[in-house]
Design an enzyme around this catalytic site. Structure first.
Site, PDB file in Angstrom:
ATOM      1  N   HIS A 150      11.855 129.644  26.364  1.00 47.17           N
ATOM      2  CA  HIS A 150      11.107 129.921  27.592  1.00 47.17           C
ATOM      3  C   HIS A 150      11.230 128.803  28.617  1.00 47.17           C
ATOM      4  CE1 HIS A 150       9.313 133.580  26.099  1.00 47.17           C
ATOM      5  NE2 HIS A 150       8.848 132.967  25.043  1.00 47.17           N
ATOM      6  N   TYR A 159       1.242 139.932  16.742  1.00 48.67           N
ATOM      7  CA  TYR A 159       2.454 140.552  17.311  1.00 48.67           C
ATOM      8  C   TYR A 159       2.505 142.042  16.995  1.00 48.67           C
ATOM      9  CZ  TYR A 159       4.490 136.020  18.407  1.00 48.67           C
ATOM     10  OH  TYR A 159       4.746 134.782  18.963  1.00 48.67           O
ATOM     11  N   ASP A 195       7.076 128.732  22.822  1.00 45.82           N
ATOM     12  CA  ASP A 195       8.422 128.571  22.293  1.00 45.82           C
ATOM     13  C   ASP A 195       8.323 128.426  20.780  1.00 45.82           C
ATOM     14  OD1 ASP A 195      10.202 128.907  24.352  1.00 45.82           O
ATOM     15  OD2 ASP A 195      10.184 126.813  24.980  1.00 45.82           O
ATOM     16  N   HIS A 219      -1.445 128.027  25.453  1.00 42.75           N
ATOM     17  CA  HIS A 219      -0.350 128.735  24.785  1.00 42.75           C
ATOM     18  C   HIS A 219       0.998 128.362  25.389  1.00 42.75           C
ATOM     19  CE1 HIS A 219       2.020 131.731  22.770  1.00 42.75           C
ATOM     20  NE2 HIS A 219       2.405 132.255  23.913  1.00 42.75           N
TER      21      HIS A 219
END
Length: 329
Positions: free
Chosen positions: A221, A84, A248, A212
């Site tokens: 999501h 991230y 998620d 994913h």
């Protein structure tokens, strides 16, 4: 870890081909057979984790290490969003070491990691994350777009799901690295054909698909309609047993009527979304947890056992299924 030397060599070839052109070919296959005397396989699954140990990533990693030692795990699966917020800058990016090597330090986690790309990974330098240089930096690392891990009694089919989502191609807020994906229609067609062919040819007792993105989810999501429309029919037709995803930031188990597939989410490796859950049929939602944690699979010739753990190592949910082959009748 002799397997890592072989993987590094294979990765170098794969990386060279991918960097040169988007060529349709059979999915890359890696053999990782059980080593336990009884032939069982123990797998750990974690997703959406790479935050330099923050947001309880280090706490989850600690519990993974303890459980990994207890179970003597054979390998670890990452369901994507490995780094991230925007993937890796290049194959020398310190984020790789700070979010992976320096976090998952337990001896039991120094096994092979098999990873797929998430949408946040696509915001960075994708080829860097696929590069064999990372495997040289940390021998347990392996990340490819779509590939197969063959463990004899079970085959794991890893699918690159990010390019399926339309919204990423119209997103003005973020830039995505589509090298190796464009032209998109051709790429998606090839992925679907390769997955369908691989599933068709598989003689494994168990078939597990890992991507994913969610197919079904009550999380932030929600469902991924593109996968429901394009990938799910193939998984149904080819009698896949489990679909495992991240995306998620929760732990989740959904069972849909008239489907043999169990839909499992393990995307709680670091930052979670407390209270972010949508309504879902309680008969289908077998388990939902909006905190951090991970999942384990124990697989034998006749049985799969699934367990979800929280950040304290507590078992939150367990599920199992049996499949009797012709030899058992």
């Amino acid at each position: 870890m002799a397997i890592n030397n072989k993987i590094a060599a294979v990765l170098l070839v794969v990386y060279t081909v991918v960097a040169a052109a988007n060529v349709a070919a059979e999915l890359q296959r890696f053999d990782h057979h059980p080593t336990k005397p009884d032939g069982s396989l123990d797998i750990m699954v974690v997703g959406d984790w790479g935050r330099r140990g923050l947001y309880n990533q280090s706490d989850v990693a600690f519990q993974m290490g303890k459980m990994g030692e207890k179970l003597d795990v054979d390998f670890i699966v990452s369901t994507g969003d490995n780094f991230y917020d925007d993937g890796l800058i290049d194959d020398e990016d310190p984020l790789f070491v700070e979010s992976f090597s320096q976090v998952y330090t337990a001896a039991s986690l120094q096994k092979q990691w098999y990873s797929v790309l998430g949408n946040h990974d696509y915001r960075g330098n994708v080829l860097a994350q696929l590069s064999p240089v990372l495997t040289q930096r940390d021998s347990k690392w392996l990340c490819l777009r779509s590939f197969i891990v063959n463990s004899g009694i079970v085959e794991f089919f890893f699918v690159d799901t990010t390019p399926f989502q339309d919204k990423y191609f119209t997103d003005d807020d973020h830039k995505y690295d589509w090298r190796g994906v464009l032209p998109r229609e051709e790429y998606l067609s090839n992925v679907l054909k390769e997955v369908e062919m691989a599933l068709e040819e598989s003689s494994a007792t168990w078939k597990i698909v890992i991507g994913h993105h969610t197919i079904f989810s009550a999380g932030h999501h929600g469902n991924t309609q593109e996968l429901v429309d394009q990938l799910l029919p193939i998984l149904e037709a080819k009698e896949v047993d489990l679909y495992i995803n991240g995306h998620d930031h929760c732990l989740q188990h959904i069972s849909i009527p008239n489907s043999q597939i169990q839909f499992l989410t393990s995307g709680a490796g670091s930052k979670a979304w407390r209270g972010d859950i949508n309504e879902w049929d309680t008969n289908q939602m077998k388990f939902y947890y909006d905190g951090q944690g991970f999942m384990t699979l124990r697989i034998t010739e006749v049985e799969i056992n699934v367990a979800f753990y929280d950040v304290f190592g507590k078992i939150l949910h367990e599920w199992s299924t049996k499949k009797y082959t012709h030899m058992d009748s």
